[in-house]
Scaffold this motif. Structure first.
Motif, PDB file in Angstrom:
ATOM      1  N   THR A   1      12.686   2.530  -9.762  1.00  0.00           N
ATOM      2  CA  THR A   1      12.073   2.353  -8.446  1.00  0.00           C
ATOM      3  C   THR A   1      10.922   1.345  -8.513  1.00  0.00           C
ATOM      4  O   THR A   1      10.571   0.839  -9.583  1.00  0.00           O
ATOM      5  CB  THR A   1      11.534   3.692  -7.910  1.00  0.00           C
ATOM      6  OG1 THR A   1      10.427   4.113  -8.717  1.00  0.00           O
ATOM      7  CG2 THR A   1      12.613   4.773  -7.922  1.00  0.00           C
TER       8      THR A   1
ATOM      9  N   GLU B   1       7.875   1.916  -8.291  1.00  0.00           N
ATOM     10  CA  GLU B   1       6.780   2.426  -9.119  1.00  0.00           C
ATOM     11  C   GLU B   1       6.914   1.927 -10.561  1.00  0.00           C
ATOM     12  O   GLU B   1       5.913   1.588 -11.208  1.00  0.00           O
ATOM     13  CB  GLU B   1       6.776   3.955  -9.096  1.00  0.00           C
ATOM     14  CG  GLU B   1       5.671   4.573  -9.938  1.00  0.00           C
ATOM     15  CD  GLU B   1       5.726   6.090  -9.959  1.00  0.00           C
ATOM     16  OE1 GLU B   1       4.979   6.700 -10.757  1.00  0.00           O
ATOM     17  OE2 GLU B   1       6.533   6.669  -9.203  1.00  0.00           O
ATOM     18  N   ASP B   2       8.146   1.868 -11.069  1.00  0.00           N
ATOM     19  CA  ASP B   2       8.365   1.385 -12.434  1.00  0.00           C
ATOM     20  C   ASP B   2       8.033  -0.098 -12.557  1.00  0.00           C
ATOM     21  O   ASP B   2       7.444  -0.534 -13.548  1.00  0.00           O
ATOM     22  CB  ASP B   2       9.826   1.624 -12.838  1.00  0.00           C
ATOM     23  CG  ASP B   2      10.219   3.085 -12.757  1.00  0.00           C
ATOM     24  OD1 ASP B   2       9.568   3.902 -13.426  1.00  0.00           O
ATOM     25  OD2 ASP B   2      11.174   3.401 -12.019  1.00  0.00           O
TER      26      ASP B   2
ATOM     27  N   PHE C   1       4.207  -0.516 -12.353  1.00  0.00           N
ATOM     28  CA  PHE C   1       3.612  -0.047 -13.611  1.00  0.00           C
ATOM     29  C   PHE C   1       3.802  -1.076 -14.718  1.00  0.00           C
ATOM     30  O   PHE C   1       2.857  -1.397 -15.459  1.00  0.00           O
ATOM     31  CB  PHE C   1       4.246   1.282 -14.031  1.00  0.00           C
ATOM     32  CG  PHE C   1       3.893   1.695 -15.434  1.00  0.00           C
ATOM     33  CD1 PHE C   1       2.698   2.323 -15.713  1.00  0.00           C
ATOM     34  CD2 PHE C   1       4.762   1.422 -16.494  1.00  0.00           C
ATOM     35  CE1 PHE C   1       2.357   2.690 -17.012  1.00  0.00           C
ATOM     36  CE2 PHE C   1       4.438   1.779 -17.793  1.00  0.00           C
ATOM     37  CZ  PHE C   1       3.230   2.413 -18.053  1.00  0.00           C
TER      38      PHE C   1
ATOM     39  N   GLU D   1       1.724  -3.270  -6.584  1.00  0.00           N
ATOM     40  CA  GLU D   1       1.748  -1.945  -5.946  1.00  0.00           C
ATOM     41  C   GLU D   1       3.107  -1.672  -5.323  1.00  0.00           C
ATOM     42  O   GLU D   1       3.758  -2.574  -4.790  1.00  0.00           O
ATOM     43  CB  GLU D   1       0.650  -1.838  -4.890  1.00  0.00           C
ATOM     44  CG  GLU D   1       0.743  -2.875  -3.785  1.00  0.00           C
ATOM     45  CD  GLU D   1      -0.305  -2.668  -2.710  1.00  0.00           C
ATOM     46  OE1 GLU D   1      -0.620  -1.507  -2.404  1.00  0.00           O
ATOM     47  OE2 GLU D   1      -0.803  -3.682  -2.170  1.00  0.00           O
ATOM     48  N   ALA D   2       3.525  -0.414  -5.414  1.00  0.00           N
ATOM     49  CA  ALA D   2       4.760   0.019  -4.764  1.00  0.00           C
ATOM     50  C   ALA D   2       4.418   0.438  -3.340  1.00  0.00           C
ATOM     51  O   ALA D   2       3.699   1.416  -3.129  1.00  0.00           O
ATOM     52  CB  ALA D   2       5.368   1.187  -5.536  1.00  0.00           C
TER      53      ALA D   2
ATOM     54  N   ASN E   1       9.617   3.177  -2.041  1.00  0.00           N
ATOM     55  CA  ASN E   1      10.417   3.391  -3.256  1.00  0.00           C
ATOM     56  C   ASN E   1      11.089   2.128  -3.778  1.00  0.00           C
ATOM     57  O   ASN E   1      11.339   2.006  -4.987  1.00  0.00           O
ATOM     58  CB  ASN E   1      11.494   4.454  -2.993  1.00  0.00           C
ATOM     59  CG  ASN E   1      10.921   5.854  -3.039  1.00  0.00           C
ATOM     60  OD1 ASN E   1       9.813   6.067  -3.524  1.00  0.00           O
ATOM     61  ND2 ASN E   1      11.672   6.817  -2.500  1.00  0.00           N
TER      62      ASN E   1
ATOM     63  N   SER F   1       8.189   4.163 -15.853  1.00  0.00           N
ATOM     64  CA  SER F   1       6.767   4.514 -15.817  1.00  0.00           C
ATOM     65  C   SER F   1       6.511   5.963 -16.230  1.00  0.00           C
ATOM     66  O   SER F   1       5.503   6.260 -16.889  1.00  0.00           O
ATOM     67  CB  SER F   1       6.197   4.275 -14.421  1.00  0.00           C
ATOM     68  OG  SER F   1       6.937   5.001 -13.437  1.00  0.00           O
TER      69      SER F   1
END
Length: 537
Positions: free
Chosen positions: A112, A114-115, A118, A139-140, A143, A169
């Motif tokens: 996603t 987030e990964d 990160f 930044e995410a 999703n 992450s």
């Protein structure tokens, strides 16, 4: 004679015959259908920190284990990989990337935004991968959307999206990830035998075009050891130094791939005034190379064509500014007539460098025109170039001592002596790293306000529009980093990469990307095919 004794002698003779056959190149290591063995040290070598993109694993190359947001194409543009599309703000300070929603890591967890955020934030913090100094935060925003916020305009940030592999992450641990990496690329990690090899197998859940090759064993052998693997039939694709580029081996084809990989000597542009670098406590400056007359004499006096014919085995291409001629920001006006020993002698004499004691070495105010050039002892072509430059420089009274060493010995001398580096990237921002006055990577300490201005302008323009300013860094008609200008480096030549390829394997050489410094052998792994197993030959 005892029958057991006779049998023993026969067995011993058979062993000797088999051993001799292997030593003479008649041996073979069997590979199953779908399996290849590759000795490709040029593809990143063995990473000290393991197969971790955050720690620097294989940036500028296909990481195999991990996926990237974009991929480079054969014509130098980008296509989507994890990304489905992206938007860039007019000021080149915000990049918004939309992601696929069908990608999983090999541990079964979804990949996603987030990964992605990160990975980039962690890579910026370590500084071991690409130069991400322009990145403020990633930044995410949901999703499957990532926003990259930059602290300055940077039209080259798009390049970074193609060369950092994404890690999970939630499970990432910088102490252990490199030895047991989890990714979403075309291959999954199986085994790392340190000092010997890494084994990868095809990722059955890969979302993209599925490669045909089922299993890849990458051996870390290099130079003569790698050549012997090909001679003995023990590997399918073998990277070898240029000294072997014209060799012939039964059952193999030699492929010479064009690269943008250039070799050049960094020459300290400032004198030794006792300054020490604050970040690593190294001496800064050299009282010989800081004289532009020395740098000009070397740039005009050295014969690059002779070096490419000799040191590069006739498989190189002269370079005058370190920017490969295939790149769209290459500047033909940076080219000079080199090998001009008369010009070199005149330049030195007018600057006060004379040989007053008849030892063949010029001096000025009691200082000999003498310095060292360090090169990696593991790179035969660098050794040949360093020695070749040293021999040519003698013709006009400059003494250069070539020193082969490991990098932990070379780095402490990078600001105070000559160092023979390799360089070559499809990301033009690398130019800024080498020549921008305040850059940490500016090892020669060049400080040219016009060069800085061209770099600043290039960052604030579209990629295509920026080419004219990146080109002007070399020579804008008045100044630049080429021999016509400050001559801060002695650039020598572009090289080719040589690969012996077993006839059972087709590496689709026509679809290979233009090779960057370090190599990207597996960039077109999706096109590779195998005709048969070694056991069938």
């Amino acid at each position: 004679m005892d029958k057991k004794y006779i049998i023993g002698i026969i067995i011993a003779i058979i062993v000797v015959i088999i051993g001799a056959a292997i030593l003479m190149g008649g041996g073979s290591t069997e590979r199953a259908d779908g399996e290849i063995v590759v000795a490709a040290y040029s593809h990143g070598g063995e990473p000290e920190s393991g197969f971790d993109p955050i720690a620097g694993w294989n940036y500028y190359a296909e990481p195999l284990i991990q996926s990237t947001l974009l991929k480079m194409t054969t014509n130098g543009t980008y296509k989507n990989d994890l990304a489905t599309d992206y938007e860039i703000s007019d000021d080149y300070k915000t990049y918004t990337v939309n992601l696929r929603d069908d990608v999983k890591f090999t541990d079964g967890t979804p990949l996603t935004a987030e990964d992605v955020a990160f990975t980039f934030n962690a890579a910026k913090e370590t500084g071991a991968s690409l130069d991400l100094s322009a990145l403020d935060t990633a930044e995410a925003t949901d999703n499957y959307t990532v926003k990259f916020n930059l602290n300055k305009s940077d039209s080259t940030f798009l390049d970074k999206l193609a060369y950092i592999g994404i890690v999970p992450s939630d499970s990432y641990d910088n102490e252990t990830y490199g030895e047991n990496p989890i990714g979403s690329g075309p291959y999954k990690f199986v085994q790392w035998d340190k000092g010997q090899q890494v084994i990868l197998e095809k990722n059955p859940d890969y979302y993209g075009d599925m490669p045909e090759i089922e299993k890849i064993t990458i051996l870390f052998a290099q130079n003569e050891a790698a050549f012997n693997l090909a001679k003995n039939g023990e590997a399918d694709v073998v990277a070898v130094p240029l000294e072997y580029g014209r060799e012939k081996l039964d059952g193999y084809t030699m492929y010479l791939q064009d690269t943008i990989d250039v070799r050049g000597i960094a020459l300290p542009n400032v004198p030794d005034n006792g300054e020490i670098s604050p970040e690593d406590n190294y001496t800064i400056g050299n009282n010989v190379t800081s004289d532009i007359a020395i740098r000009k004499a070397l740039n005009y006096g050295v014969n690059r064509t002779a070096l490419t014919e000799g040191a590069l085995n006739g498989l190189g291409y002269p370079s005058y500014d370190g920017i490969a001629h295939q790149l769209p920001w290459a500047n033909p006006d940076a080219t000079i007539k080199d090998g001009d020993v008369a010009y070199a002698n005149k330049t030195l004499e007018e600057a006060g460098w004379v040989d007053s004691d008849g030892d063949g070495i010029r001096e000025k105010n009691g200082l000999k025109a003498s310095f060292k050039v360090y090169y990696s002892a593991n790179a035969p072509e660098r050794q040949a170039l360093a020695i070749g430059v040293s021999e040519q420089a003698k013709e006009f009274g400059i003494e250069i001592e070539p020193v082969g060493a490991e990098w932990d010995e070379i780095y402490p001398n990078k600001y105070s002596q000559g160092v023979l580096y390799g360089y070559g990237s499809t990301d033009p921002s690398d130019i800024a790293g080498k020549y921008y006055s305040s850059s940490d990577s500016n090892v020669v300490k060049i400080n040219n306000s016009a060069v800085d201005a061209h770099i600043d302008a290039a960052f604030a323009e579209s990629r295509e529009a920026s080419y004219k300013d990146w080109s002007a860094v070399s020579w804008d008609g008045t100044t630049g980093i080429s021999p016509k200008g400050d001559a801060p480096w002695l650039w020598l030549g572009e090289i080719k990469y040589g690969y012996f390829v077993n006839d059972r394997v087709d590496i689709s050489n026509d679809t290979a990307l233009l090779q960057p410094h370090g190599g990207d052998l597996f960039s077109n792994i999706y096109d590779w095919t195998i005709t048969n197993s070694t056991s069938e030959k």
